[in-house]
Design an enzyme around this catalytic site. Structure first.
Site, PDB file in Angstrom:
ATOM      1  CD  GLU A   1      -2.884   1.227   0.345  1.00 38.11           C
ATOM      2  OE1 GLU A   1      -2.494   1.568  -0.786  1.00 38.11           O
ATOM      3  OE2 GLU A   1      -4.065   1.023   0.635  1.00 38.11           O
ATOM      4  CG  ASP A   2      -0.615   4.785  -1.861  1.00 34.59           C
ATOM      5  OD1 ASP A   2      -1.441   3.998  -1.361  1.00 34.59           O
ATOM      6  OD2 ASP A   2      -0.950   5.802  -2.479  1.00 34.59           O
TER       7      ASP A   2
ATOM      8  CG  ASP B   1      -6.186   8.950   5.647  1.00 35.74           C
ATOM      9  OD1 ASP B   1      -5.686   9.498   6.642  1.00 35.74           O
ATOM     10  OD2 ASP B   1      -7.050   9.506   4.949  1.00 35.74           O
TER      11      ASP B   1
ATOM     12  CE  LYS C   1      -1.676  11.988   5.737  1.00 34.29           C
ATOM     13  NZ  LYS C   1      -2.749  12.727   5.029  1.00 34.29           N
TER      14      LYS C   1
ATOM     15  CG  PHE D   1      -3.401  17.030   0.739  1.00 36.21           C
ATOM     16  CD1 PHE D   1      -2.951  16.096  -0.185  1.00 36.21           C
ATOM     17  CD2 PHE D   1      -4.707  17.473   0.643  1.00 36.21           C
ATOM     18  CE1 PHE D   1      -3.767  15.608  -1.184  1.00 36.21           C
ATOM     19  CE2 PHE D   1      -5.557  16.994  -0.360  1.00 36.21           C
ATOM     20  CZ  PHE D   1      -5.076  16.053  -1.273  1.00 36.21           C
TER      21      PHE D   1
ATOM     22  CG  ASP E   1      -4.435  10.961  -6.536  1.00 35.76           C
ATOM     23  OD1 ASP E   1      -4.444  10.253  -5.513  1.00 35.76           O
ATOM     24  OD2 ASP E   1      -5.465  11.309  -7.149  1.00 35.76           O
TER      25      ASP E   1
ATOM     26  NE  ARG F   1      -2.821   8.493  -9.471  1.00 39.28           N
ATOM     27  CZ  ARG F   1      -3.523   8.085  -8.419  1.00 39.28           C
ATOM     28  NH1 ARG F   1      -2.893   7.621  -7.362  1.00 39.28           N
ATOM     29  NH2 ARG F   1      -4.836   8.136  -8.418  1.00 39.28           N
TER      30      ARG F   1
HETATM   31  C1  PRP Z   1      -5.726   5.893  -1.130  1.00 43.31           C
HETATM   32  C2  PRP Z   1      -4.515   5.047  -0.811  1.00 43.31           C
HETATM   33  C3  PRP Z   1      -5.095   3.910  -0.039  1.00 43.31           C
HETATM   34  C4  PRP Z   1      -6.303   4.497   0.636  1.00 43.31           C
HETATM   35  C5  PRP Z   1      -5.988   4.739   2.079  1.00 43.31           C
HETATM   36  O1  PRP Z   1      -6.319   5.363  -2.272  1.00 43.31           O
HETATM   37  O2  PRP Z   1      -3.865   4.643  -1.974  1.00 43.31           O
HETATM   38  O3  PRP Z   1      -5.470   2.839  -0.865  1.00 43.31           O
HETATM   39  O4  PRP Z   1      -6.589   5.758  -0.010  1.00 43.31           O
HETATM   40  O5  PRP Z   1      -7.060   5.341   2.721  1.00 43.31           O
HETATM   41  P1  PRP Z   1      -7.833   4.695   3.948  1.00 43.31           P
HETATM   42  O6  PRP Z   1      -6.824   4.169   4.913  1.00 43.31           O
HETATM   43  O7  PRP Z   1      -8.596   5.873   4.494  1.00 43.31           O
HETATM   44  O8  PRP Z   1      -8.738   3.625   3.429  1.00 43.31           O
HETATM   45  P2  PRP Z   1      -7.345   6.191  -3.159  1.00 43.31           P
HETATM   46  O9  PRP Z   1      -8.762   5.767  -2.816  1.00 43.31           O
HETATM   47  O10 PRP Z   1      -7.054   7.662  -3.062  1.00 43.31           O
HETATM   48  O11 PRP Z   1      -7.060   5.641  -4.612  1.00 43.31           O
HETATM   49  P3  PRP Z   1      -5.709   5.743  -5.493  1.00 43.31           P
HETATM   50  O12 PRP Z   1      -4.708   4.823  -4.856  1.00 43.31           O
HETATM   51  O13 PRP Z   1      -6.151   5.266  -6.840  1.00 43.31           O
HETATM   52  O14 PRP Z   1      -5.259   7.192  -5.487  1.00 43.31           O
END
Ligand code: PRP
Length: 207
Positions: free
Chosen positions: A126-127, A130, A158, A179, A186, A192
């Site tokens: 995962e990146d 949150d 986070k 942020f 992104d 990205r």
């Molecule tokens: C982001 C990120 C995680 C997720 C984390 O994805 O890449 O997958 O949010 O958030 P959480 O812990 O609150 O669930 P996003 O939905 O923005 O999609 P993306 O990776 O395509 O940008």
């Protein structure tokens, strides 16, 4: 530095160094065969002792690294090349829907993984973690398929933003509630491809 970036949190070099360290550590754990995900109760089902007999993957099936689209792609690409073990890769698309910018808390699968995970060690990449909802959902989703173990590695964490309890097994960097963009992350699908991780200027997103 991109003009929309307020400050750089982690340079490309720092990210690369940390990714290599994570790769070494994960490789050691996978090679040792420790069932970290299962042992820590991370929603992993009991090991499928006879996965092949149950129609699952054979016991010799290599660990499966799962990339969560789209944000994890750059980190995933670097991390798997830092793990000197046989690996297979899969890609899953997940999204949360909700009114406006608020997540409903419900995670939906856009594209699921095709591989059989029964009896296998699974590494979710995962990146950023949150609220924790995405990974809590995915771990539960995969656990229902009886993997041997499930581990989660995230480039950023986070912890102050958690809405549901979730603790990744491996964390690149813990960050405050700012942020962040770059290295896969992104704002409105932009930034990205920044090679570093930076804090976006509030003026860009009206914050
Ligand atoms: C982001 C990120 C995680 C997720 C984390 O994805 O890449 O997958 O949010 O958030 P959480 O812990 O609150 O669930 P996003 O939905 O923005 O999609 P993306 O990776 O395509 O940008």
């Amino acid at each position: 530095m991109h003009p929309d970036i307020e400050r750089i949190l982690f340079t490309a070099e720092q990210i690369a160094e940390r990714t290599r360290a994570l790769g070494r550590r994960i490789a050691e754990d996978l090679a040792a065969g420790c069932e970290k995900g299962a042992a820590s109760g991370k929603q992993a089902a009991p090991p499928a002792q006879n996965a092949a007999a149950q129609g699952g993957a054979p016991a010799s099936a290599p660990p499966l690294a799962v990339c969560i689209l789209k944000g994890s792609v750059p980190f995933f690409a670097d991390l798997i090349r830092a793990i000197p073990l046989p690996l297979e890769t899969e890609y899953i698309a997940l999204s949360s829907y909700g009114a406006g910018t608020a997540s409903s808390g419900q995670v939906h699968i856009g594209k699921d993984i095709a591989a059989d995970v029964a009896g296998r060690d699974v590494l979710i990449v995962e990146d950023i973690v949150d609220s924790g909802r995405t990974l809590a959902f995915l771990c539960g989703h995969l656990a229902a398929r009886h993997p041997r173990s499930v581990r989660v590695v995230t480039l950023l964490d986070k912890p102050s933003r958690r809405a549901v309890p979730f603790t990744p097994d491996y964390v690149g960097f813990a960050v405050d509630d700012v942020f962040v963009v770059g290295c896969g992350m992104d704002y409105a699908e932009r930034y990205r491809n920044l090679p570093y991780i930076g804090v976006l200027k509030p003026s860009v997103y009206g914050g």
